[in-house]
Motif scaffolding. Sequence first.
Motif, PDB file in Angstrom:
ATOM      1  N   THR A 182       0.818  -1.220   0.000  1.00  0.00           N
ATOM      2  CA  THR A 182       0.000   0.000   0.000  1.00  0.00           C
ATOM      3  C   THR A 182       0.848   1.265   0.000  1.00  0.00           C
ATOM      4  N   TYR A 183       1.892   1.285   0.829  1.00  0.00           N
ATOM      5  CA  TYR A 183       2.672   2.510   1.016  1.00  0.00           C
ATOM      6  C   TYR A 183       4.095   2.429   0.489  1.00  0.00           C
ATOM      7  N   GLY A 184       4.488   1.268  -0.019  1.00  0.00           N
ATOM      8  CA  GLY A 184       5.822   1.116  -0.583  1.00  0.00           C
ATOM      9  C   GLY A 184       6.852   0.678   0.441  1.00  0.00           C
ATOM     10  N   LYS A 185       8.005   0.252  -0.054  1.00  0.00           N
ATOM     11  CA  LYS A 185       9.095  -0.143   0.835  1.00  0.00           C
ATOM     12  C   LYS A 185       9.733   1.097   1.445  1.00  0.00           C
ATOM     13  N   THR A 186      10.202   0.957   2.664  1.00  0.00           N
ATOM     14  CA  THR A 186      10.809   2.086   3.346  1.00  0.00           C
ATOM     15  C   THR A 186      11.850   1.579   4.328  1.00  0.00           C
ATOM     16  N   SER A 187      12.658   2.497   4.805  1.00  0.00           N
ATOM     17  CA  SER A 187      13.666   2.121   5.788  1.00  0.00           C
ATOM     18  C   SER A 187      13.009   1.913   7.145  1.00  0.00           C
ATOM     19  N   GLY A 188      13.693   1.198   8.015  1.00  0.00           N
ATOM     20  CA  GLY A 188      13.156   0.942   9.341  1.00  0.00           C
ATOM     21  C   GLY A 188      14.266   0.797  10.347  1.00  0.00           C
ATOM     22  N   ASP A 189      13.879   0.476  11.548  1.00  0.00           N
ATOM     23  CA  ASP A 189      14.838   0.310  12.626  1.00  0.00           C
ATOM     24  C   ASP A 189      14.233  -0.664  13.620  1.00  0.00           C
ATOM     25  N   GLY A 190      15.037  -1.128  14.544  1.00  0.00           N
ATOM     26  CA  GLY A 190      14.480  -2.045  15.515  1.00  0.00           C
ATOM     27  C   GLY A 190      15.484  -2.479  16.556  1.00  0.00           C
ATOM     28  N   MET A 191      14.968  -3.151  17.558  1.00  0.00           N
ATOM     29  CA  MET A 191      15.784  -3.688  18.623  1.00  0.00           C
ATOM     30  C   MET A 191      15.310  -5.120  18.862  1.00  0.00           C
ATOM     31  N   LEU A 197       8.557  -0.042  10.235  1.00  0.00           N
ATOM     32  CA  LEU A 197       8.504   0.519   8.885  1.00  0.00           C
ATOM     33  C   LEU A 197       8.179   1.989   9.083  1.00  0.00           C
ATOM     34  N   GLU A 198       9.083   2.872   8.717  1.00  0.00           N
ATOM     35  CA  GLU A 198       8.920   4.292   9.015  1.00  0.00           C
ATOM     36  C   GLU A 198       8.520   5.071   7.755  1.00  0.00           C
ATOM     37  N   TYR A 199       7.310   5.623   7.794  1.00  0.00           N
ATOM     38  CA  TYR A 199       6.798   6.446   6.708  1.00  0.00           C
ATOM     39  C   TYR A 199       6.723   7.901   7.156  1.00  0.00           C
ATOM     40  N   LYS A 200       6.361   8.779   6.257  1.00  0.00           N
ATOM     41  CA  LYS A 200       6.375  10.207   6.585  1.00  0.00           C
ATOM     42  C   LYS A 200       5.384  10.564   7.683  1.00  0.00           C
ATOM     43  N   TYR A 216      16.481  -8.866  12.959  1.00  0.00           N
ATOM     44  CA  TYR A 216      15.114  -9.374  12.850  1.00  0.00           C
ATOM     45  C   TYR A 216      14.272  -8.531  11.882  1.00  0.00           C
ATOM     46  N   SER A 217      14.896  -8.032  10.861  1.00  0.00           N
ATOM     47  CA  SER A 217      14.161  -7.142   9.958  1.00  0.00           C
ATOM     48  C   SER A 217      13.299  -7.889   8.952  1.00  0.00           C
ATOM     49  N   THR A 218      13.481  -9.196   8.805  1.00  0.00           N
ATOM     50  CA  THR A 218      12.729  -9.934   7.797  1.00  0.00           C
ATOM     51  C   THR A 218      11.328 -10.272   8.290  1.00  0.00           C
ATOM     52  N   TYR A 219      10.472 -10.629   7.367  1.00  0.00           N
ATOM     53  CA  TYR A 219       9.094 -11.002   7.684  1.00  0.00           C
ATOM     54  C   TYR A 219       8.594 -11.949   6.601  1.00  0.00           C
ATOM     55  N   ASP A 220       7.505 -12.656   6.895  1.00  0.00           N
ATOM     56  CA  ASP A 220       6.912 -13.533   5.899  1.00  0.00           C
ATOM     57  C   ASP A 220       5.459 -13.129   5.674  1.00  0.00           C
ATOM     58  N   SER A 221       4.715 -13.936   4.947  1.00  0.00           N
ATOM     59  CA  SER A 221       3.348 -13.580   4.577  1.00  0.00           C
ATOM     60  C   SER A 221       2.401 -13.528   5.772  1.00  0.00           C
ATOM     61  N   LYS A 222       2.813 -14.123   6.900  1.00  0.00           N
ATOM     62  CA  LYS A 222       1.953 -14.145   8.076  1.00  0.00           C
ATOM     63  C   LYS A 222       2.326 -13.087   9.118  1.00  0.00           C
ATOM     64  N   THR A 223       3.432 -12.399   8.926  1.00  0.00           N
ATOM     65  CA  THR A 223       3.865 -11.388   9.895  1.00  0.00           C
ATOM     66  C   THR A 223       2.913 -10.194   9.858  1.00  0.00           C
ATOM     67  N   THR A 224       2.435  -9.784  11.031  1.00  0.00           N
ATOM     68  CA  THR A 224       1.438  -8.717  11.093  1.00  0.00           C
ATOM     69  C   THR A 224       1.936  -7.497  11.878  1.00  0.00           C
ATOM     70  N   ILE A 225       1.243  -6.401  11.681  1.00  0.00           N
ATOM     71  CA  ILE A 225       1.519  -5.152  12.383  1.00  0.00           C
ATOM     72  C   ILE A 225       0.820  -5.179  13.737  1.00  0.00           C
ATOM     73  N   TYR A 226       1.535  -4.831  14.813  1.00  0.00           N
ATOM     74  CA  TYR A 226       0.904  -4.797  16.121  1.00  0.00           C
ATOM     75  C   TYR A 226       0.796  -3.377  16.681  1.00  0.00           C
ATOM     76  N   ASN A 227       1.381  -2.393  15.991  1.00  0.00           N
ATOM     77  CA  ASN A 227       1.374  -1.032  16.512  1.00  0.00           C
ATOM     78  C   ASN A 227       1.447  -0.047  15.348  1.00  0.00           C
ATOM     79  N   LEU A 228       0.591   0.966  15.376  1.00  0.00           N
ATOM     80  CA  LEU A 228       0.653   2.084  14.439  1.00  0.00           C
ATOM     81  C   LEU A 228       0.833   3.356  15.257  1.00  0.00           C
ATOM     82  N   THR A 229       1.913   4.077  15.009  1.00  0.00           N
ATOM     83  CA  THR A 229       2.232   5.279  15.784  1.00  0.00           C
ATOM     84  C   THR A 229       2.232   6.502  14.866  1.00  0.00           C
TER      85      THR A 229
END
Length: 302
Positions: A182-191, A197-200, A216-229
């Motif tokens: 929906t929003y395209g690939k973007t850079s991200g960060d993590g611990m 996934l950081e968008y504007k 742990y930056s990879t994901y598969d077809s079942k990986t879901t979003i748990y937080n929108l900030t």
Amino acid sequence: MRKKMTILLGALLAFVLIVPSTSFAAESTKTLTGGQIIEGRTLLPLRSLFESLGAEVKWNAKTSTVTAEKGNTKIELTINSKTVKVNGTKKTIDVPAKLINSSTMVPVRFISETLGAKVEWNKENSYALINYQGQKIKVLVQAASQQKQSELQTIKSHALKGTTPQSTNIKVGDTVQKVVNTYGKTSGDGMREYYTLEYKDFTAYYMGLEDGEGTYSTYDSKTTIYNLTAQLSKAYSFEQIKAVFGSNFERGYDTIPGKIFITYDLGSYKIYFEAVQEVDSDAGYSMPLPQFSFKTYSVVNF
């Protein structure tokens, strides 16, 4: 008597023939609502403004860019960017286009004058008047208190559905792949496994998969979003938030940024409001909440 009447009628006829005729047409005024004062500038939902000025509008969700065309003029604005393009030439504006209450708001004066209109501000009655090709367009501006209330109400209505006004095409629980599509690939960060996934206008969090190299930056077809900030358009007081979300909340403290937060349970989802001020843990639990203001918020499903 008849002679006098004949002379009078003749004089009137001569006056009509000599003086050029003038037609008086009532000047139409169109009224647009939803205007807001942001940093001293009047902003208005883009479609109502552009369509009133006869411009064609296109929206690119991946780049958060608005493109409007009218005749030989092409305007390109990016959400939260003060750099705009007019026929390919970069220009700087005072206040950028913003996403508020799920509406893309654009600066009235810059857009109108770029398309050839004239703009006047009526301070006494708080409205902008656009004069364009014989038409008057009145832009009514909301009071500041109405703007604040409507934004928080809109945040709440979106959070109940697991989304935010800044990310209306996705919600918490959607797959990472849907977000990227929906929003395209973007850079991200993590611990560790917590990755972003950081968008504007918003950040999406997911629990990444170990990639064999300790990240742990990879994901598969079942990986879901748990937080929108996302960010509110401006900081709100605790009392303003409580007026919309109520008094049933939990208070917490996050040691890493050194900020307190308040949490509301909305049923299927929760919403967190993070304080602007950084404090130590003692103050984080002891300072009265009215002393804090809040701008960052997160919608989660745990």
